[in-house]
Design a protein around this motif. Sequence first.
Motif, mmCIF file in Angstrom:
data_model
loop_
_atom_site.group_PDB
_atom_site.id
_atom_site.type_symbol
_atom_site.label_atom_id
_atom_site.label_comp_id
_atom_site.label_asym_id
_atom_site.label_seq_id
_atom_site.Cartn_x
_atom_site.Cartn_y
_atom_site.Cartn_z
ATOM 1 N N ARG A 53 -3.729 -5.864 -3.301
ATOM 2 C CA ARG A 53 -4.972 -6.192 -4.002
ATOM 3 C C ARG A 53 -5.659 -7.400 -3.387
ATOM 4 N N LYS A 54 -4.884 -8.286 -2.801
ATOM 5 C CA LYS A 54 -5.464 -9.468 -2.143
ATOM 6 C C LYS A 54 -5.966 -9.163 -0.732
ATOM 7 N N GLY A 55 -5.675 -7.967 -0.234
ATOM 8 C CA GLY A 55 -6.082 -7.616 1.119
ATOM 9 C C GLY A 55 -5.196 -8.217 2.191
ATOM 10 N N GLU A 56 -3.986 -8.652 1.815
ATOM 11 C CA GLU A 56 -3.087 -9.297 2.773
ATOM 12 C C GLU A 56 -2.185 -8.304 3.500
ATOM 13 N N ILE A 57 -2.183 -7.046 3.072
ATOM 14 C CA ILE A 57 -1.539 -5.969 3.806
ATOM 15 C C ILE A 57 -2.531 -4.815 3.899
ATOM 16 N N ASP A 58 -2.322 -3.955 4.881
ATOM 17 C CA ASP A 58 -3.258 -2.854 5.096
ATOM 18 C C ASP A 58 -2.806 -1.560 4.433
ATOM 19 N N GLY A 59 -1.518 -1.481 4.121
ATOM 20 C CA GLY A 59 -1.001 -0.275 3.492
ATOM 21 C C GLY A 59 0.432 -0.467 3.073
ATOM 22 N N ALA A 60 0.984 0.557 2.414
ATOM 23 C CA ALA A 60 2.372 0.484 1.954
ATOM 24 C C ALA A 60 2.921 1.885 1.766
ATOM 25 N N TRP A 61 4.188 2.066 2.114
ATOM 26 C CA TRP A 61 4.910 3.323 1.905
ATOM 27 C C TRP A 61 5.879 3.045 0.761
ATOM 28 N N VAL A 62 5.606 3.612 -0.414
ATOM 29 C CA VAL A 62 6.324 3.222 -1.619
ATOM 30 C C VAL A 62 6.660 4.443 -2.486
ATOM 31 N N PRO A 63 7.673 4.299 -3.356
ATOM 32 C CA PRO A 63 7.991 5.369 -4.311
ATOM 33 C C PRO A 63 7.093 5.281 -5.532
#
Length: 356
Positions: A195-205
């Motif tokens: 939400r802060k824009g500090e990562i570009d994506g995530a692979w999550v369950p």
Amino acid sequence: MKDDSMKRVLLLVLSLAALAAVSGCRSGDGAGTGGAASGQVRLRLGYFPNLTHAQPLVALARGTFRRHLGPNVALETKIFNAGPSAIEAIFANEIDAAYIGPNPAINGYVKSGGKALRIVAGAMSGGALFVVRPNAGITRPEDLANKKIATPQLGNTQDVALRAYLKDHGLAAKEHGGNVTVLPTANPDILTLFRKGEIDGAWVPEPWGTLLVQEGGGKVFLDERDLWPDRKFPTTVLIVRTAFLEQHPDVVENLLRAHVETTRFIRDHPEEAKRLINQGIKAITGKELPQRVIDAAWRNLDVTYEPMATSLRACARRAFALGFLGDKELDLSGIYALEPLNRVLAELGLHAVGGD
């Protein structure tokens, strides 16, 4: 997002984050926590408070474990937030069985030389999403170069899936000579960073994938089911400590009776199952999932008792190729013990399953 919605989500995140630091013991399905009485067998069962661990949440709520295990088995439950900690508990003889992701199960089997545990059933297929920020410029696999992508934990099931996906597309994490920053991060923190824009994506369950979409404004780049034959792959399996299986095969068989009955109940009564799961999550974390989240996430899950052995072995080969399972030849020939499950299925007139 409105302020009240923001507050609800933050409360949910904080509640689940607390589980990353602490595991709690609970009496299960009417059993006491003081240990088994004289003449009783104690069964200590681990699970996580999330959608991919639907069976224990529903079985505890409906009394299914108690009914099948009977009065001579004292069931104790323990909550975990990560697979490696559950495997450590198996190694330390602190639990006897657990619902867990396939990669920690494989890792525990390999690290113990095939001695510590057996997979006795499958539990969940699907329920893993690769979500990206819309303005991150990720529309093709090659766009992942020089991006920051989070996973729940180093070497966990989604972390291995991401790294294998990168390798399949000619990419790699920075620590392996590539240009993709892979950030193993606790699920609640992933949502915050996203939400802060500090990562570009995530692979999550799930439900974290849906939370990233609904509360983080993300978009689904990839549903992991699309990478597998018939869109099926193991997300959760049921493991038992080998020594417990050898000492109490009847208890394990009764545990599987409860597991199969609950799986069929969830398939036949999804709305009631979702209610009970959310009820269980609230009892553990203090906060239930928003209904819109659980409804959307549910569509990405397939509850099962099938071991999905072919896909699990593919998971193992990927982890081995990435260096997570040592450098010895990989041998999973004894990881499954499906005889008790097949006896239960035969009683119900259902088809037997295999581990090959």
